[in-house]
Design a protein around this motif. Structure first.
Motif, short mmCIF file in Angstrom:
data_model
loop_
_atom_site.label_atom_id
_atom_site.label_comp_id
_atom_site.label_asym_id
_atom_site.label_seq_id
_atom_site.Cartn_x
_atom_site.Cartn_y
_atom_site.Cartn_z
N ILE A 317 89.65 69.91 16.12
CA ILE A 317 88.93 70.23 14.89
C ILE A 317 89.97 70.67 13.87
O ILE A 317 90.80 71.54 14.15
CB ILE A 317 87.87 71.32 15.10
CG1 ILE A 317 86.74 70.79 16.00
CG2 ILE A 317 87.30 71.81 13.76
CD1 ILE A 317 85.64 71.79 16.29
N VAL A 318 89.94 70.03 12.72
CA VAL A 318 90.93 70.28 11.67
C VAL A 318 90.24 70.91 10.48
O VAL A 318 89.32 70.31 9.89
CB VAL A 318 91.63 68.97 11.25
CG1 VAL A 318 92.62 69.24 10.12
CG2 VAL A 318 92.34 68.32 12.44
N THR A 319 90.66 72.13 10.13
CA THR A 319 90.07 72.83 8.99
C THR A 319 91.12 73.00 7.90
O THR A 319 92.18 73.59 8.14
CB THR A 319 89.52 74.21 9.41
OG1 THR A 319 90.54 74.96 10.10
CG2 THR A 319 88.32 74.04 10.33
N LEU A 320 90.83 72.48 6.74
CA LEU A 320 91.74 72.54 5.59
C LEU A 320 91.03 73.23 4.43
O LEU A 320 90.02 72.72 3.93
CB LEU A 320 92.17 71.13 5.18
CG LEU A 320 93.05 71.04 3.93
CD1 LEU A 320 94.43 71.65 4.18
CD2 LEU A 320 93.19 69.59 3.47
N PHE A 321 91.52 74.42 4.02
CA PHE A 321 90.89 75.19 2.94
C PHE A 321 89.38 75.31 3.20
O PHE A 321 88.55 75.10 2.32
CB PHE A 321 91.15 74.52 1.59
CG PHE A 321 92.49 74.87 1.00
CD1 PHE A 321 92.60 75.63 -0.14
CD2 PHE A 321 93.66 74.41 1.60
CE1 PHE A 321 93.83 75.96 -0.69
CE2 PHE A 321 94.91 74.72 1.07
CZ PHE A 321 95.00 75.51 -0.07
N PHE A 322 89.05 75.63 4.42
CA PHE A 322 87.65 75.67 4.85
C PHE A 322 87.20 77.03 5.35
O PHE A 322 86.08 77.48 5.05
CB PHE A 322 87.44 74.62 5.96
CG PHE A 322 86.07 74.67 6.59
CD1 PHE A 322 84.95 74.24 5.90
CD2 PHE A 322 85.91 75.12 7.90
CE1 PHE A 322 83.69 74.28 6.49
CE2 PHE A 322 84.65 75.16 8.50
CZ PHE A 322 83.55 74.74 7.78
N LEU A 323 88.06 77.70 6.10
CA LEU A 323 87.64 78.92 6.80
C LEU A 323 87.10 79.98 5.85
O LEU A 323 86.12 80.67 6.15
CB LEU A 323 88.82 79.47 7.60
CG LEU A 323 88.50 80.44 8.73
CD1 LEU A 323 87.60 79.78 9.78
CD2 LEU A 323 89.78 80.93 9.38
N ASP A 324 87.72 80.11 4.67
CA ASP A 324 87.32 81.18 3.75
C ASP A 324 86.08 80.86 2.94
O ASP A 324 85.66 81.64 2.11
CB ASP A 324 88.49 81.54 2.82
CG ASP A 324 89.06 80.34 2.09
OD1 ASP A 324 88.62 79.21 2.37
OD2 ASP A 324 89.95 80.53 1.25
N THR A 325 85.48 79.69 3.18
CA THR A 325 84.19 79.39 2.56
C THR A 325 83.02 79.93 3.38
O THR A 325 81.86 79.81 2.97
CB THR A 325 84.00 77.87 2.38
OG1 THR A 325 83.92 77.25 3.67
CG2 THR A 325 85.17 77.26 1.61
N SER A 326 83.32 80.53 4.53
CA SER A 326 82.28 80.99 5.46
C SER A 326 81.54 82.21 4.94
O SER A 326 82.16 83.16 4.42
CB SER A 326 82.91 81.35 6.81
OG SER A 326 83.69 80.30 7.33
N LEU A 327 80.24 82.20 5.11
CA LEU A 327 79.46 83.42 4.87
C LEU A 327 79.69 84.41 6.00
O LEU A 327 79.69 85.62 5.80
CB LEU A 327 77.98 83.08 4.76
CG LEU A 327 77.57 82.23 3.55
CD1 LEU A 327 76.08 81.92 3.61
CD2 LEU A 327 77.91 82.94 2.25
N ASN A 328 79.87 83.89 7.20
CA ASN A 328 80.16 84.71 8.38
C ASN A 328 81.28 84.00 9.13
O ASN A 328 81.03 83.07 9.91
CB ASN A 328 78.92 84.86 9.24
CG ASN A 328 79.17 85.73 10.47
OD1 ASN A 328 80.31 86.06 10.80
ND2 ASN A 328 78.10 86.11 11.16
N VAL A 329 82.50 84.43 8.92
CA VAL A 329 83.64 83.75 9.51
C VAL A 329 83.65 83.86 11.03
O VAL A 329 84.17 82.97 11.73
CB VAL A 329 84.96 84.28 8.90
CG1 VAL A 329 85.23 85.71 9.31
CG2 VAL A 329 86.13 83.37 9.27
N PHE A 330 83.06 84.92 11.58
CA PHE A 330 82.93 85.01 13.04
C PHE A 330 82.10 83.84 13.57
O PHE A 330 82.46 83.20 14.56
CB PHE A 330 82.27 86.33 13.45
CG PHE A 330 83.11 87.56 13.25
CD1 PHE A 330 84.49 87.46 13.05
CD2 PHE A 330 82.53 88.81 13.28
CE1 PHE A 330 85.27 88.60 12.88
CE2 PHE A 330 83.31 89.96 13.12
CZ PHE A 330 84.68 89.85 12.90
#
Length: 426
Positions: A317-330
């Motif tokens: 799984i490749v995440t690019l500038f994606f993780l910080d768009t999460s409402l709940n990163v957990f």
């Protein structure tokens, strides 16, 4: 008699209440009066704007509304600029005339019309493919349309190649190190894929790749490129993507410059799919049991192309500038873990700009993200680097980069994005 009077008074209130609301809105938003059409006013008075409240900010309806309204809303912005210029005193107006400012505003109107040919094409294809024929009540989102147009440049133009190289290269190098003969049996998911360039590049390496995007602002724009009807060849289209942003510009030539796209023509294939849905709703693909001969499609498909170990889940799984768009990163990291097969790999590149409009349930530091990921069950690859490759292939490093930047502007927004490779162990 009392009953009749009460009924008449209630009826009067029912008639006057929408007018009272309308008056309040006009009083508090008088600066936007020019943007009101009679149709919009009529919809407001009849409370039709409440009809489609269920449509979310990234929905088909919202995106379609926004693309169809681009020309009108951008034109209103031009009219506002012209009105502000007209409010100058005579002396300052003469000075503005001498340096050609009115001509600049006319040029803005002209290039806005040129950009509108792209947004109209996007809306036309969306209407055809999704049966969208109605302009929905509610506010259009001009900023998200412009963001999508800038992604055409970042993802699919020669001008965007330098920016792409900086953030794509560490990811592609890790994937290119895999034996080419094994790649066709490796499944990769790219959530938050935007206009799909990274996912497409991965598919070109021979991987079975699924691009996943939730926003139909992005999906409609990407479909515009994927369609042979609207994009039959390289550099078929032209945009002036920075014309509306007068700040930090060295010259009007730079401000209004034309940029051609796409520099490559993407198409869906047997090993390149598009899943138009919320990442958190995706399920792990089943184990591979037979070769996948299904035709390419936009829909999420639980196809049977899989890994050589016959295990459920994605290999990468490749995440690019994606993780910080999460409402709940957990929740996001847990779902990445769920979707990977045992021993699967998570490759990440991006900053921690928590941009969920203040709705994020938590906003972590980098140390907290790493610690939480380890608790969830990821093991990070050893080694560290500074983005120059000295830390070894796949080593954690910080990469200074931009995102949809203007190469010729007087301003740079530099991210210190974090790159890592982590393995699912439990």
């Amino acid at each position: 008699m009392v009953t009749s009077f009460t009924f008449s008074f209630d009826a009067l209130l029912a008639c006057l209440f929408p007018l009272a609301l309308f008056a309040v809105v006009l009083r508090t938003s008088f600066a936007n009066l020019r943007a009101w059409s009679w149709a919009a006013a009529r919809d407001f008075l009849s409370l039709r704007s409440l009809k489609f409240s269920a449509h979310g900010p990234f929905s088909q309806e919202k995106a379609y509304q926004s693309y169809t309204q681009y020309s009108r809303l951008a034109g209103l912005e031009v009219a506002t600029r012209q009105a502000m210029y007209s409010s100058l005193g005579r002396a300052h107006k003469r000075l503005g005339n001498k340096i050609g400012y009115p001509a600049k505003l006319e040029q803005l109107r002209y290039v806005t019309d040129i950009n509108a040919t792209i947004t109209e094409g996007i809306a036309g294809l969306a209407a055809k493919e999704f049966g969208l024929s109605e302009t929905y009540a509610g506010h259009a989102d001009l900023s998200r349309v412009r963001e999508s147009l800038k992604h055409f440049i970042r993802d699919w133009s020669e001008e965007g190649a330098q920016e792409r190289e900086k953030i794509f290269r560490p990811i592609l190098d890790v994937l290119a190190a895999v034996n080419p003969l094994e790649r066709k049996d490796k499944r990769i998911l790219v959530p938050g894929s935007g206009l799909g360039r990274l996912a497409w590049e991965i598919s070109q390496l021979g991987y079975d790749t699924t691009a996943n995007e939730y926003s139909f602002f992005m999906n409609f724009a990407f479909r515009f490129l994927l369609s042979a009807e609207t994009t039959p060849s390289i550099n078929e289209h032209t945009l002036r993507p920075y014309a509306h942003w007068f700040s930090h510009q060295r010259s009007n030539d730079s401000l209004f410059r034309a940029i051609h796209f796409p520099d490559a023509v993407p198409r869906l294939t047997l090993n390149f799919r598009l899943a138009e849905s919320d990442f958190l709703t995706l399920s792990p693909p089943p184990p591979r049991t037979q070769p996948d001969t299904s035709p390419p499609d936009f829909a999420w498909s639980k196809s049977d192309a899989g890994d050589v170990h016959d295990q459920k889940g994605y290999d990468y799984i490749v995440t690019l500038f994606f993780l910080d768009t999460s409402l709940n990163v957990f929740e996001t990291m847990e779902h990445i873990h769920t979707l990977l097969r045992p021993g699967g790999t998570w490759i990440n590149m991006g900053p921690l700009l928590w941009t969920s409009g203040g709705h994020a349930k938590l906003e972590l530091s980098l140390d907290e993200v790493i610690c939480a990921a380890e608790e969830i069950g990821f093991v990070f690859q050893n080694g560290s680097g500074d983005g120059d490759g000295k830390g070894g292939l796949g080593a954690r490093c910080t990469v200074e980069c931009e995102y949809t930047g203007d190469l010729k502007a007087m301003m740079r927004w530099i991210y210190k994005a974090e790159f890592w490779v982590a393995t699912k162990t439990k």
